[in-house]
Design an enzyme around this catalytic site. Structure first.
Site, PDB file in Angstrom:
ATOM      1  N   TYR A 148       0.828  -1.209   0.000  1.00 23.25           N
ATOM      2  CA  TYR A 148       0.000   0.000   0.000  1.00 23.25           C
ATOM      3  C   TYR A 148       0.864   1.263   0.000  1.00 23.25           C
ATOM      4  O   TYR A 148       0.618   2.207  -0.758  1.00 23.25           O
ATOM      5  CB  TYR A 148      -0.911  -0.029   1.226  1.00 23.25           C
ATOM      6  CG  TYR A 148      -1.873   1.125   1.337  1.00 23.25           C
ATOM      7  CD1 TYR A 148      -3.013   1.181   0.541  1.00 23.25           C
ATOM      8  CD2 TYR A 148      -1.662   2.146   2.260  1.00 23.25           C
ATOM      9  CE1 TYR A 148      -3.912   2.232   0.657  1.00 23.25           C
ATOM     10  CE2 TYR A 148      -2.555   3.196   2.386  1.00 23.25           C
ATOM     11  CZ  TYR A 148      -3.675   3.238   1.583  1.00 23.25           C
ATOM     12  OH  TYR A 148      -4.557   4.278   1.705  1.00 23.25           O
ATOM     13  N   LYS A 152       0.960   4.080  -2.940  1.00 23.63           N
ATOM     14  CA  LYS A 152       0.558   5.458  -2.674  1.00 23.63           C
ATOM     15  C   LYS A 152       1.688   6.447  -2.934  1.00 23.63           C
ATOM     16  O   LYS A 152       1.455   7.559  -3.427  1.00 23.63           O
ATOM     17  CB  LYS A 152       0.054   5.583  -1.234  1.00 23.63           C
ATOM     18  CG  LYS A 152      -1.310   4.940  -1.006  1.00 23.63           C
ATOM     19  CD  LYS A 152      -2.371   5.562  -1.913  1.00 23.63           C
ATOM     20  CE  LYS A 152      -3.772   5.109  -1.567  1.00 23.63           C
ATOM     21  NZ  LYS A 152      -4.801   5.723  -2.439  1.00 23.63           N
TER      22      LYS A 152
END
Length: 217
Positions: A148, A152
């Site tokens: 993640y 991002k």
């Protein structure tokens, strides 16, 4: 006259959380909104059309204009016809290739897909606004979120490059990095929470730019 009268907006991952709030605000300001949400679980599995339908109904009930889209942003061709995100949190030494690929596909590739297709139309009309959602997890890093966080932070890099590529055509490209308490953040595994607490990461909000330590209602 409202600020977005006569404008159209596509919001991915608009069925819940931050995405839904964005879609409803854009509609309240006058935009016609495409509410895109596959209706999947937090880990990306399954689908449920009613998730997007509920947001469309709520917008229309307030006099706004909205239609639903159930496509996956990870699908390059589907994205052409149309804030999406999933989590597969696990400590790096336990993370599988499938867990890595799934999160990268939705967040980073999904952002590329939507940005790329939108850019074609916006370039032709010499105007457009693209706003992506990055995360504090990409800026600061969170234990158990290698996939993640990488996705991002990758979105932030993509945004910087896209802004250079598209700025000459009257298109602005930006990303925001919210820290929020949503359905996704509440699914962080207990072993990850314990590790963060042991390392003082759960209480470091002031040093990380959140002096009020307020992540939710």
């Amino acid at each position: 006259m409202r600020r977005l009268d006569g404008k159209a907006a596509v919001v991915t991952g608009a069925g819940r959380g931050i995405g839904r709030a964005i879609a409803e605000l854009l509609a309240a300001e006058g935009a016609a909104v495409v509410v895109n949400d596959l209706g999947a679980e937090v880990d990306g599995r399954g689908s449920q059309a009613s998730v997007a339908d509920e947001v469309v109904a709520a917008i229309r009930a307030k006099g706004g204009r909205a239609v639903a889209s159930y496509e996956s942003v990870a699908d390059f061709q589907a994205a052409e016809r149309i804030n999406a995100g999933i989590l597969r949190d696990r400590m790096l030494f336990n993370m599988t290739e499938e867990e890595w690929d799934a999160v990268i596909a939705v967040h980073l590739k999904g952002t590329f897909n939507c940005t790329r297709h939108a850019a074609v139309h916006m370039r032709q009309q010499r105007r457009g606004r693209i706003v992506s959602i990055s995360s504090t997890s990409g800026v600061y890093g969170n234990s158990g979120q290698a996939n993640y966080g990488a996705a991002k932070d990758g979105i932030a890099g993509l945004t910087r490059v896209a802004s250079r590529d598209l700025g000459r055509y009257g298109i602005t490209v930006n990303a925001v990095c919210p820290g929020a308490l949503t359905r996704m953040s509440q699914t962080v595994p207990q072993d990850v929470r314990r590790t963060r607490a042991e390392r003082g990461l759960e209480t470091g909000f002031a040093e990380r730019g959140f002096p009020l330590r307020n992540f939710g209602p």
